[in-house]
Design a protein around this motif. Structure first.
Motif, PDB file in Angstrom:
ATOM      1  N   THR A 202      57.630  26.798 -42.636  1.00  0.00           N
ATOM      2  CA  THR A 202      56.454  27.394 -43.276  1.00  0.00           C
ATOM      3  C   THR A 202      55.420  27.821 -42.232  1.00  0.00           C
ATOM      4  O   THR A 202      54.975  27.010 -41.421  1.00  0.00           O
ATOM      5  CB  THR A 202      55.796  26.395 -44.245  1.00  0.00           C
ATOM      6  OG1 THR A 202      56.765  25.939 -45.183  1.00  0.00           O
ATOM      7  CG2 THR A 202      54.632  27.063 -44.983  1.00  0.00           C
ATOM      8  N   GLY A 203      55.055  29.091 -42.261  1.00  0.00           N
ATOM      9  CA  GLY A 203      54.023  29.595 -41.360  1.00  0.00           C
ATOM     10  C   GLY A 203      54.497  29.950 -39.973  1.00  0.00           C
ATOM     11  O   GLY A 203      53.688  30.321 -39.116  1.00  0.00           O
ATOM     12  N   ILE A 204      55.814  29.890 -39.723  1.00  0.00           N
ATOM     13  CA  ILE A 204      56.302  30.185 -38.378  1.00  0.00           C
ATOM     14  C   ILE A 204      56.028  31.641 -37.986  1.00  0.00           C
ATOM     15  O   ILE A 204      55.900  31.969 -36.806  1.00  0.00           O
ATOM     16  CB  ILE A 204      57.813  29.848 -38.271  1.00  0.00           C
ATOM     17  CG1 ILE A 204      58.240  29.794 -36.798  1.00  0.00           C
ATOM     18  CG2 ILE A 204      58.651  30.856 -39.052  1.00  0.00           C
ATOM     19  CD1 ILE A 204      59.653  29.266 -36.599  1.00  0.00           C
ATOM     20  N   GLY A 205      55.896  32.500 -38.981  1.00  0.00           N
ATOM     21  CA  GLY A 205      55.617  33.916 -38.724  1.00  0.00           C
ATOM     22  C   GLY A 205      54.244  34.163 -38.125  1.00  0.00           C
ATOM     23  O   GLY A 205      53.978  35.265 -37.611  1.00  0.00           O
ATOM     24  N   ARG A 206      53.361  33.138 -38.158  1.00  0.00           N
ATOM     25  CA  ARG A 206      52.019  33.326 -37.581  1.00  0.00           C
ATOM     26  C   ARG A 206      52.071  33.605 -36.080  1.00  0.00           C
ATOM     27  O   ARG A 206      51.116  34.134 -35.516  1.00  0.00           O
ATOM     28  CB  ARG A 206      51.156  32.076 -37.849  1.00  0.00           C
ATOM     29  CG  ARG A 206      50.661  31.956 -39.278  1.00  0.00           C
ATOM     30  CD  ARG A 206      49.487  30.977 -39.370  1.00  0.00           C
ATOM     31  NE  ARG A 206      49.887  29.633 -38.973  1.00  0.00           N
ATOM     32  CZ  ARG A 206      50.348  28.715 -39.828  1.00  0.00           C
ATOM     33  NH1 ARG A 206      50.479  29.006 -41.113  1.00  0.00           N
ATOM     34  NH2 ARG A 206      50.681  27.513 -39.404  1.00  0.00           N
ATOM     35  N   ILE A 207      53.182  33.240 -35.444  1.00  0.00           N
ATOM     36  CA  ILE A 207      53.302  33.482 -34.009  1.00  0.00           C
ATOM     37  C   ILE A 207      53.210  34.978 -33.704  1.00  0.00           C
ATOM     38  O   ILE A 207      52.793  35.381 -32.610  1.00  0.00           O
ATOM     39  CB  ILE A 207      54.636  32.903 -33.472  1.00  0.00           C
ATOM     40  CG1 ILE A 207      54.663  32.889 -31.943  1.00  0.00           C
ATOM     41  CG2 ILE A 207      55.818  33.660 -34.020  1.00  0.00           C
ATOM     42  CD1 ILE A 207      53.726  31.948 -31.309  1.00  0.00           C
ATOM     43  N   LEU A 208      53.561  35.828 -34.681  1.00  0.00           N
ATOM     44  CA  LEU A 208      53.531  37.275 -34.477  1.00  0.00           C
ATOM     45  C   LEU A 208      52.118  37.840 -34.531  1.00  0.00           C
ATOM     46  O   LEU A 208      51.907  39.022 -34.226  1.00  0.00           O
ATOM     47  CB  LEU A 208      54.414  37.969 -35.526  1.00  0.00           C
ATOM     48  CG  LEU A 208      55.904  37.586 -35.492  1.00  0.00           C
ATOM     49  CD1 LEU A 208      56.650  38.241 -36.646  1.00  0.00           C
ATOM     50  CD2 LEU A 208      56.529  37.971 -34.164  1.00  0.00           C
ATOM     51  N   GLN A 209      51.145  37.032 -34.910  1.00  0.00           N
ATOM     52  CA  GLN A 209      49.762  37.484 -34.933  1.00  0.00           C
ATOM     53  C   GLN A 209      49.200  37.677 -33.528  1.00  0.00           C
ATOM     54  O   GLN A 209      48.194  38.365 -33.349  1.00  0.00           O
ATOM     55  CB  GLN A 209      48.898  36.484 -35.705  1.00  0.00           C
ATOM     56  CG  GLN A 209      49.251  36.361 -37.175  1.00  0.00           C
ATOM     57  CD  GLN A 209      48.465  35.265 -37.875  1.00  0.00           C
ATOM     58  OE1 GLN A 209      47.556  34.646 -37.292  1.00  0.00           O
ATOM     59  NE2 GLN A 209      48.799  35.002 -39.129  1.00  0.00           N
ATOM     60  N   ASP A 210      49.791  37.059 -32.552  1.00  0.00           N
ATOM     61  CA  ASP A 210      49.339  37.173 -31.164  1.00  0.00           C
ATOM     62  C   ASP A 210      50.554  37.515 -30.307  1.00  0.00           C
ATOM     63  O   ASP A 210      51.433  36.684 -30.092  1.00  0.00           O
ATOM     64  CB  ASP A 210      48.725  35.842 -30.702  1.00  0.00           C
ATOM     65  CG  ASP A 210      48.124  35.928 -29.297  1.00  0.00           C
ATOM     66  OD1 ASP A 210      48.532  36.813 -28.522  1.00  0.00           O
ATOM     67  OD2 ASP A 210      47.273  35.088 -28.971  1.00  0.00           O
ATOM     68  N   TRP A 211      50.614  38.756 -29.813  1.00  0.00           N
ATOM     69  CA  TRP A 211      51.801  39.172 -29.081  1.00  0.00           C
ATOM     70  C   TRP A 211      51.953  38.423 -27.766  1.00  0.00           C
ATOM     71  O   TRP A 211      53.069  38.213 -27.288  1.00  0.00           O
ATOM     72  CB  TRP A 211      51.794  40.686 -28.858  1.00  0.00           C
ATOM     73  CG  TRP A 211      50.796  41.186 -27.846  1.00  0.00           C
ATOM     74  CD1 TRP A 211      49.529  41.587 -28.085  1.00  0.00           C
ATOM     75  CD2 TRP A 211      51.016  41.335 -26.436  1.00  0.00           C
ATOM     76  NE1 TRP A 211      48.917  41.971 -26.907  1.00  0.00           N
ATOM     77  CE2 TRP A 211      49.806  41.839 -25.891  1.00  0.00           C
ATOM     78  CE3 TRP A 211      52.097  41.099 -25.587  1.00  0.00           C
ATOM     79  CZ2 TRP A 211      49.669  42.090 -24.525  1.00  0.00           C
ATOM     80  CZ3 TRP A 211      51.961  41.357 -24.236  1.00  0.00           C
ATOM     81  CH2 TRP A 211      50.756  41.858 -23.710  1.00  0.00           C
ATOM     82  N   HIS A 212      50.824  37.975 -27.169  1.00  0.00           N
ATOM     83  CA  HIS A 212      50.926  37.158 -25.961  1.00  0.00           C
ATOM     84  C   HIS A 212      51.711  35.882 -26.250  1.00  0.00           C
ATOM     85  O   HIS A 212      52.622  35.504 -25.496  1.00  0.00           O
ATOM     86  CB  HIS A 212      49.530  36.784 -25.444  1.00  0.00           C
ATOM     87  CG  HIS A 212      48.806  37.895 -24.770  1.00  0.00           C
ATOM     88  ND1 HIS A 212      47.892  38.688 -25.444  1.00  0.00           N
ATOM     89  CD2 HIS A 212      48.865  38.362 -23.499  1.00  0.00           C
ATOM     90  CE1 HIS A 212      47.407  39.579 -24.595  1.00  0.00           C
ATOM     91  NE2 HIS A 212      47.974  39.419 -23.418  1.00  0.00           N
ATOM     92  N   ALA A 213      51.336  35.218 -27.352  1.00  0.00           N
ATOM     93  CA  ALA A 213      51.999  33.960 -27.698  1.00  0.00           C
ATOM     94  C   ALA A 213      53.451  34.192 -28.089  1.00  0.00           C
ATOM     95  O   ALA A 213      54.338  33.417 -27.713  1.00  0.00           O
ATOM     96  CB  ALA A 213      51.249  33.282 -28.839  1.00  0.00           C
ATOM     97  N   ALA A 214      53.715  35.273 -28.853  1.00  0.00           N
ATOM     98  CA  ALA A 214      55.075  35.565 -29.295  1.00  0.00           C
ATOM     99  C   ALA A 214      55.998  35.849 -28.112  1.00  0.00           C
ATOM    100  O   ALA A 214      57.097  35.294 -28.012  1.00  0.00           O
ATOM    101  CB  ALA A 214      55.063  36.761 -30.256  1.00  0.00           C
ATOM    102  N   VAL A 215      55.547  36.702 -27.190  1.00  0.00           N
ATOM    103  CA  VAL A 215      56.351  37.014 -26.004  1.00  0.00           C
ATOM    104  C   VAL A 215      56.469  35.780 -25.108  1.00  0.00           C
ATOM    105  O   VAL A 215      57.518  35.525 -24.511  1.00  0.00           O
ATOM    106  CB  VAL A 215      55.738  38.196 -25.221  1.00  0.00           C
ATOM    107  CG1 VAL A 215      56.456  38.403 -23.892  1.00  0.00           C
ATOM    108  CG2 VAL A 215      55.800  39.472 -26.062  1.00  0.00           C
ATOM    109  N   GLY A 216      55.383  34.992 -25.044  1.00  0.00           N
ATOM    110  CA  GLY A 216      55.407  33.786 -24.234  1.00  0.00           C
ATOM    111  C   GLY A 216      56.464  32.811 -24.693  1.00  0.00           C
ATOM    112  O   GLY A 216      57.184  32.223 -23.873  1.00  0.00           O
TER     113      GLY A 216
END
Length: 302
Positions: A202-216
C-alpha cells in the motif's frame, strides 16, 4: 591493474552513496518497500550475468535450505535493518555505523569458528571499533541526544546479523565450493518472494512522486548498490584476493560521511574521530587475522 583499482574505488563510492538513496526513499515509502525494490532491481543484473556465465546448476538445489536461510537473514532482514536505521539517522552517521560489519564478523568468527584465534592486535581492533560506535552514538547525552539510539540499534543489528551470516557460509556453504556469483544469485533471488509475501505494498507508488528518490532506489540502490556492487566485488576477489578486496570497506564510511556533510548534515570532530577509530578497527582486525592465520599455518607445517 589500473582497471582493478578503478573498480576498487567505484565499489567504495557505490556502497557509500547507498545511505543517501535510502534516506531519500524513506521520506516516501516504508523500509520494507524500499528493501523489496532494492532486492528486485538488484536481482536483475545478477540473474542476467549468472545466466550468461551458466553458474546456476540443478545440482545446487540440494543446498536450497542454506540458500533460504541466507536469503531471509543476510538479505531480507539485513537490508531492512539498515534501511530502518538510515531512516532514523543522518545518512552519514548511518554509513559510519554500517562500516562496523567487519567488527562483528570478526567477533562472530572468534566465537563460532575454531580456526579463528584472538591475538592482541585483533583485541585492540575490537576495542577501537566499539569506541568508535560509542563516540558516534553519544549515549551519554540522554534525551538531548540528536542521534536516535533506536536507529543505532537497527544499524548494529544489521551488522551483527551479517557478521553471523559469514560464519554460517563458512560452516555450511564454503565446503561446497560454489561459485560466489551463484550463491549471491540464489540468495537475492529467494529473498524476493519472501519480501513479496511479507511487505504491505500500500502506497509504494508514492516513490514516483520524487524522481530523485525513484531513480535512487531503482538504479542507485538496486542495480548499482546491490547487483553491480556484487559483480564488482567478485571481480576484485579474483584480481586482489579476499583481504585486499574487503579494503573497499575503508572507503564506504568516509564517502557516506562526506555526502552527508555536503547535504548539510552536521559533521564535527566527534564524527571524524569515530570514523578514524572504526577504520582503525577494520585495519587491525584484518591484519590481526592474517597474522593469526600465518601462525596457524607455520605451526601446522612444523
Amino acid at each position: 591493474m589500473k582497471l582493478t583499482y578503478i573498480a576498487f574505488v567505484v565499489l567504495g563510492l557505490i556502497w557509500g552513496s547507498n545511505f543517501t538513496y535510502m534516506k531519500w526513499a524513506s521520506e516516501l515509502i516504508s523500509p520494507a518497500q524500499i528493501t523489496l525494490l532494492r532486492v528486485f532491481f538488484g536481482f536483475l543484473p545478477l540473474a542476467f550475468v549468472a545466466w550468461r556465465k551458466g553458474v546456476i546448476e540443478r545440482s545446487q538445489l540440494k543446498h536450497l535450505p542454506h540458500f533460504f536461510v541466507m536469503a531471509v537473514v543476510a538479505t531480507a532482514f539485513y537490508y531492512f535493518a539498515i534501511v530502518k536505521g538510515t531512516a532514523l539517522l543522518p545518512s552519514g552517521i548511518a554509513g559510519v555505523l554500517g562500516g562496523s560489519i567487519a567488527l562483528f564478523t570478526a567477533i562472530a568468527s572468534l566465537l563460532f569458528l575454531r580456526t579463528e584465534k584472538l591475538n592482541g592486535l585483533m583485541a585492540a581492533g575490537v576495542v577501537s571499533g566499539f569506541a568508535g560506535i560509542v563516540l558516534i552514538s553519544r549515549p551519554w547525552e540522554g534525551a538531548r541526544n540528536s542521534i536516535d539510539l533506536l536507529g543505532v540499534f537497527w544499524m548494529l543489528g544489521g551488522a551483527i546479523i551479517l557478521g553471523l551470516s559469514y560464519v554460517y557460509v563458512r560452516r555450511f556453504l564454503s565446503p561446497a565450493n560454489l561459485p560466489p556469483l551463484a550463491l549471491s544469485t540464489w540468495q537475492i533471488g529467494l529473498a524476493l518472494p519472501v519480501l513479496l509475501l511479507v511487505t504491505d505494498l500500500t502506497g509504494i507508488g508514492r516513490i514516483l512522486q520524487d524522481w530523485h528518490a525513484a531513480v535512487g532506489v531503482a538504479i542507485g540502490l538496486g542495480v548499482l548498490g546491490t547487483g553491480t556492487a556484487f559483480l564488482i566485488y567478485y571481480f576484485l576477489l579474483q584480481q586482489l584476493g579476499a583481504v585486499a578486496a574487503s579494503g573497499s570497506t575503508y572507503i564506504t564510511p568516509v564517502v557516506a560521511l562526506l555526502i552527508g556533510w555536503a547535504a548539510g548534515e552536521q559533521v564535527g570532530p566527534l564524527e571524524v574521530v569515530a570514523v578514524v577509530l572504526i577504520l582503525a578497527s577494520i585495519a587491525m582486525l584484518q591484519v590481526g587475522r592474517q597474522r593469526a592465520l600465518r601462525m596457524t599455518l607455520q605451526s601446522q607445517a612444523s
